[in-house]
Design an enzyme around this catalytic site. Structure first.
Site, mmCIF file in Angstrom:
data_model
loop_
_atom_site.group_PDB
_atom_site.id
_atom_site.type_symbol
_atom_site.label_atom_id
_atom_site.label_comp_id
_atom_site.label_asym_id
_atom_site.label_seq_id
_atom_site.Cartn_x
_atom_site.Cartn_y
_atom_site.Cartn_z
ATOM 1 N N ASN A 82 -32.248 16.501 -29.715
ATOM 2 C CA ASN A 82 -33.705 15.953 -29.972
ATOM 3 C C ASN A 82 -33.784 15.851 -31.397
ATOM 4 O O ASN A 82 -34.582 14.954 -32.063
ATOM 5 C CB ASN A 82 -34.729 16.785 -29.449
ATOM 6 C CG ASN A 82 -36.143 16.508 -30.032
ATOM 7 O OD1 ASN A 82 -36.656 15.460 -29.734
ATOM 8 N ND2 ASN A 82 -36.686 17.610 -30.783
ATOM 9 N N ALA A 83 -33.052 16.634 -32.326
ATOM 10 C CA ALA A 83 -33.443 16.920 -33.737
ATOM 11 C C ALA A 83 -33.235 15.256 -34.551
ATOM 12 O O ALA A 83 -31.986 14.780 -34.191
ATOM 13 C CB ALA A 83 -32.589 17.664 -34.476
ATOM 14 N N GLY A 84 -33.970 14.991 -35.258
ATOM 15 C CA GLY A 84 -34.038 13.628 -35.818
ATOM 16 C C GLY A 84 -34.927 13.523 -37.074
ATOM 17 O O GLY A 84 -35.998 14.314 -37.078
ATOM 18 N N ASP A 88 -37.375 6.042 -43.994
ATOM 19 C CA ASP A 88 -37.650 4.661 -43.978
ATOM 20 C C ASP A 88 -37.719 3.915 -45.162
ATOM 21 O O ASP A 88 -38.122 4.297 -45.839
ATOM 22 C CB ASP A 88 -38.930 4.292 -43.001
ATOM 23 C CG ASP A 88 -38.827 4.734 -41.863
ATOM 24 O OD1 ASP A 88 -37.750 5.249 -41.263
ATOM 25 O OD2 ASP A 88 -40.064 4.819 -41.147
ATOM 26 N N GLN A 144 -35.911 0.456 -40.963
ATOM 27 C CA GLN A 144 -35.157 1.528 -40.231
ATOM 28 C C GLN A 144 -33.626 1.099 -39.707
ATOM 29 O O GLN A 144 -33.180 1.533 -38.830
ATOM 30 C CB GLN A 144 -35.883 1.975 -38.857
ATOM 31 C CG GLN A 144 -37.265 2.858 -39.018
ATOM 32 C CD GLN A 144 -37.505 3.474 -37.987
ATOM 33 O OE1 GLN A 144 -37.437 2.894 -36.848
ATOM 34 N NE2 GLN A 144 -37.727 5.024 -38.210
ATOM 35 N N TYR A 147 -31.890 4.498 -39.056
ATOM 36 C CA TYR A 147 -32.663 5.009 -38.112
ATOM 37 C C TYR A 147 -32.124 4.483 -36.569
ATOM 38 O O TYR A 147 -31.733 5.110 -35.523
ATOM 39 C CB TYR A 147 -34.043 5.445 -37.802
ATOM 40 C CG TYR A 147 -34.794 6.170 -37.009
ATOM 41 C CD1 TYR A 147 -34.700 7.377 -37.249
ATOM 42 C CD2 TYR A 147 -35.281 5.620 -35.851
ATOM 43 C CE1 TYR A 147 -35.483 8.124 -36.137
ATOM 44 C CE2 TYR A 147 -36.145 6.220 -35.059
ATOM 45 C CZ TYR A 147 -35.915 7.507 -35.067
ATOM 46 O OH TYR A 147 -36.776 8.221 -34.023
ATOM 47 N N LYS A 151 -30.018 5.616 -33.259
ATOM 48 C CA LYS A 151 -30.614 5.607 -32.226
ATOM 49 C C LYS A 151 -29.722 4.745 -30.942
ATOM 50 O O LYS A 151 -29.642 5.008 -29.881
ATOM 51 C CB LYS A 151 -31.956 5.415 -32.161
ATOM 52 C CG LYS A 151 -32.713 6.466 -33.000
ATOM 53 C CD LYS A 151 -32.581 7.690 -32.355
ATOM 54 C CE LYS A 151 -33.264 8.914 -33.062
ATOM 55 N NZ LYS A 151 -33.336 10.285 -32.304
ATOM 56 N N PRO A 177 -38.024 7.003 -26.414
ATOM 57 C CA PRO A 177 -39.311 7.163 -26.412
ATOM 58 C C PRO A 177 -40.006 5.942 -27.434
ATOM 59 O O PRO A 177 -39.205 5.500 -28.207
ATOM 60 C CB PRO A 177 -39.707 8.269 -27.275
ATOM 61 C CG PRO A 177 -38.286 9.292 -27.137
ATOM 62 C CD PRO A 177 -37.319 8.400 -27.198
ATOM 63 N N ILE A 180 -44.972 7.869 -30.427
ATOM 64 C CA ILE A 180 -45.448 9.122 -29.708
ATOM 65 C C ILE A 180 -46.292 9.686 -30.807
ATOM 66 O O ILE A 180 -45.828 9.563 -32.144
ATOM 67 C CB ILE A 180 -44.419 10.210 -29.180
ATOM 68 C CG1 ILE A 180 -43.317 9.310 -28.292
ATOM 69 C CG2 ILE A 180 -44.910 11.113 -28.430
ATOM 70 C CD1 ILE A 180 -44.077 8.727 -27.146
HETATM 71 N N1 CAA Z 1 -42.286 -6.778 -40.430
HETATM 72 C C1 CAA Z 1 -42.172 -7.819 -41.208
HETATM 73 N N2 CAA Z 1 -42.470 -7.592 -42.471
HETATM 74 C C2 CAA Z 1 -42.784 -6.552 -42.726
HETATM 75 C C3 CAA Z 1 -42.969 -5.471 -41.917
HETATM 76 C C4 CAA Z 1 -42.554 -5.738 -40.424
HETATM 77 N N3 CAA Z 1 -42.594 -4.697 -39.661
HETATM 78 N N4 CAA Z 1 -43.238 -4.262 -42.803
HETATM 79 C C5 CAA Z 1 -43.311 -4.642 -43.804
HETATM 80 N N5 CAA Z 1 -43.336 -5.994 -44.244
HETATM 81 C C6 CAA Z 1 -43.328 -6.739 -45.207
HETATM 82 C C7 CAA Z 1 -44.374 -6.092 -46.065
HETATM 83 O O1 CAA Z 1 -45.574 -6.717 -45.821
HETATM 84 C C8 CAA Z 1 -44.030 -6.470 -47.441
HETATM 85 O O2 CAA Z 1 -44.230 -7.859 -47.694
HETATM 86 P P1 CAA Z 1 -44.700 -8.748 -49.116
HETATM 87 O O3 CAA Z 1 -43.567 -8.323 -49.997
HETATM 88 O O4 CAA Z 1 -44.882 -10.121 -48.754
HETATM 89 O O5 CAA Z 1 -45.999 -8.161 -49.141
HETATM 90 C C9 CAA Z 1 -42.473 -6.516 -47.223
HETATM 91 O O6 CAA Z 1 -42.288 -6.303 -45.781
HETATM 92 C C10 CAA Z 1 -41.864 -5.211 -47.822
HETATM 93 O O7 CAA Z 1 -42.816 -4.525 -48.781
HETATM 94 P P2 CAA Z 1 -42.105 -3.418 -49.568
HETATM 95 O O8 CAA Z 1 -40.920 -3.983 -50.171
HETATM 96 O O9 CAA Z 1 -43.257 -3.006 -50.564
HETATM 97 O O10 CAA Z 1 -41.870 -2.332 -48.491
HETATM 98 P P3 CAA Z 1 -41.936 -0.629 -48.686
HETATM 99 O O11 CAA Z 1 -40.773 -0.370 -49.793
HETATM 100 O O12 CAA Z 1 -43.342 -0.582 -48.963
HETATM 101 O O13 CAA Z 1 -41.500 -0.128 -47.403
HETATM 102 C C11 CAA Z 1 -41.617 0.353 -45.078
HETATM 103 C C12 CAA Z 1 -41.993 -0.644 -46.208
HETATM 104 C C13 CAA Z 1 -41.128 1.403 -45.499
HETATM 105 C C14 CAA Z 1 -40.535 -0.434 -44.104
HETATM 106 C C15 CAA Z 1 -43.105 0.272 -44.155
HETATM 107 O O14 CAA Z 1 -43.272 -0.793 -43.895
HETATM 108 C C16 CAA Z 1 -42.818 1.185 -43.033
HETATM 109 O O15 CAA Z 1 -42.931 2.417 -43.246
HETATM 110 N N6 CAA Z 1 -42.565 0.723 -41.908
HETATM 111 C C17 CAA Z 1 -42.738 1.693 -40.578
HETATM 112 C C18 CAA Z 1 -41.364 1.593 -40.246
HETATM 113 C C19 CAA Z 1 -41.366 2.308 -38.715
HETATM 114 O O16 CAA Z 1 -41.790 1.556 -37.767
HETATM 115 N N7 CAA Z 1 -40.968 3.195 -38.731
HETATM 116 C C20 CAA Z 1 -41.082 4.275 -37.813
HETATM 117 C C21 CAA Z 1 -41.394 5.787 -37.855
HETATM 118 S S1 CAA Z 1 -41.621 6.597 -36.274
HETATM 119 C C22 CAA Z 1 -40.097 6.717 -35.697
HETATM 120 O O17 CAA Z 1 -39.020 6.348 -36.059
HETATM 121 C C23 CAA Z 1 -40.135 7.456 -34.227
HETATM 122 C C24 CAA Z 1 -39.637 6.429 -33.356
HETATM 123 O O18 CAA Z 1 -38.684 6.663 -32.772
HETATM 124 C C25 CAA Z 1 -40.498 5.183 -32.856
#
Ligand code: CAA
Length: 240
Positions: A82-84, A88, A144, A147, A151, A177, A180
């Site tokens: 499970n460790a992860g 991002d 990701q 990541y 996965k 999942p 969550i």
């Molecule tokens: N789809 C399309 N465009 C996106 C987007 C998406 N999902 N997310 C961001 N963008 C866009 C932004 O709007 C921005 O556009 P503009 O430049 O036109 O404003 C551009 O992409 C990226 O902006 P930045 O270069 O400033 O990006 P950042 O360095 O701030 O990083 C990120 C953005 C870190 C990816 C942030 O969007 C983020 O954290 N996203 C979430 C990722 C995610 O879902 N992670 C899951 C974590 S939980 C987990 O992993 C558990 C699991 O198993 C489900």
């Protein structure tokens, strides 16, 4: 004698819920953790589940950790990898370090965890390998690349292990999942998180216990013919 279960990353988040559910189902549980001593101490005080500290990204440490758990509790019958971690970043900003850290923990960590346990499972003709993958291994995720690669890799691992283990009474399955309610998801910027929740037909994040119940099923004698499969638990966010 109670069956023995090891849960990596088992003192926090989804892993803590899994450790507790397995204990409630009658298993003798060991929870591994990598670094957060305070959380591990608190977890043991609250649950009575012993915690063991090692880094799943380190093969020798994992091997020694498994040996210690088996010396204390007996041979491991159920292993929940499970460790992860997440690191991002959009691909153009992702550093080689961010790539490597996630691969080492989430993907190589599964090898490191299961590999030292596997020969004993083969000898004893029983085993349950359960790997916690992710919806993002199935569909990919903006930010990701690292990541999602790990996965998706988990799914290849369990499908291959299932074929190798089946004639030894070992099953290997994955759970994917969705989003969550854990610290990992709460670390996503609030605006992004709100946008994610809006894409979940259930209209909410999942609870760690909803994943833990999938694990207790896969570990149980009800799941003897479920092998090489993936259970998606994501509130209808994505279908394979
Ligand atoms: N789809 C399309 N465009 C996106 C987007 C998406 N999902 N997310 C961001 N963008 C866009 C932004 O709007 C921005 O556009 P503009 O430049 O036109 O404003 C551009 O992409 C990226 O902006 P930045 O270069 O400033 O990006 P950042 O360095 O701030 O990083 C990120 C953005 C870190 C990816 C942030 O969007 C983020 O954290 N996203 C979430 C990722 C995610 O879902 N992670 C899951 C974590 S939980 C987990 O992993 C558990 C699991 O198993 C489900």
């Amino acid at each position: 004698m109670a069956r023995v279960a090891l849960v990596t990353g088992g003192s926090r988040g989804i892993g803590a819920a899994i450790s507790k559910a397995l204990k409630a189902a009658g298993y003798s549980v060991a929870a591994n953790y990598a670094g957060n001593d305070d959380a591990a101490k608190k977890f043991t005080e609250e649950t009575g589940i012993p915690t063991y500290k090692w880094n799943a990204a380190d093969y020798e440490a994992s091997k020694a950790g498994v040996e210690k758990v088996e010396a204390d509790l007996g041979p491991i019958d159920v292993v929940v990898a499970n460790a992860g971690i997440t690191r991002d970043a959009p691909f153009h900003k992702m550093t080689p370090e961010q790539w490597k850290e996630v691969i080492d923990t989430n993907l190589t960590g599964v090898f490191n965890t299961v590999h030292p346990i596997w020969p004993g499972m083969r000898d004893r003709k029983f085993g349950r390998v359960i790997v916690i993958s992710s919806i993002n291994g199935q569909k990919g995720q903006f930010g990701q690349v690292n990541y999602a690669a790990t996965k998706a890799g988990d799914l290849g691992i369990v499908k291959s292990l299932a074929q190798e283990g089946a004639r030894f009474g070992i099953t290997a399955n994955a759970i994917c999942p969705g989003y969550i309610a854990t610290e990992m998801v709460m670390a996503v910027p609030e605006k992004v998180r709100e946008a994610i929740i809006a894409q979940i037909p259930a209209g909410r994040l999942g609870e760690p216990e909803e994943i833990a119940r999938c694990v207790t099923f896969l570990a149980s004698d009800d799941a003897t013919f479920v092998n090489g499969s993936t259970i998606s638990a994501n509130g209808a966010q994505f279908f394979v």
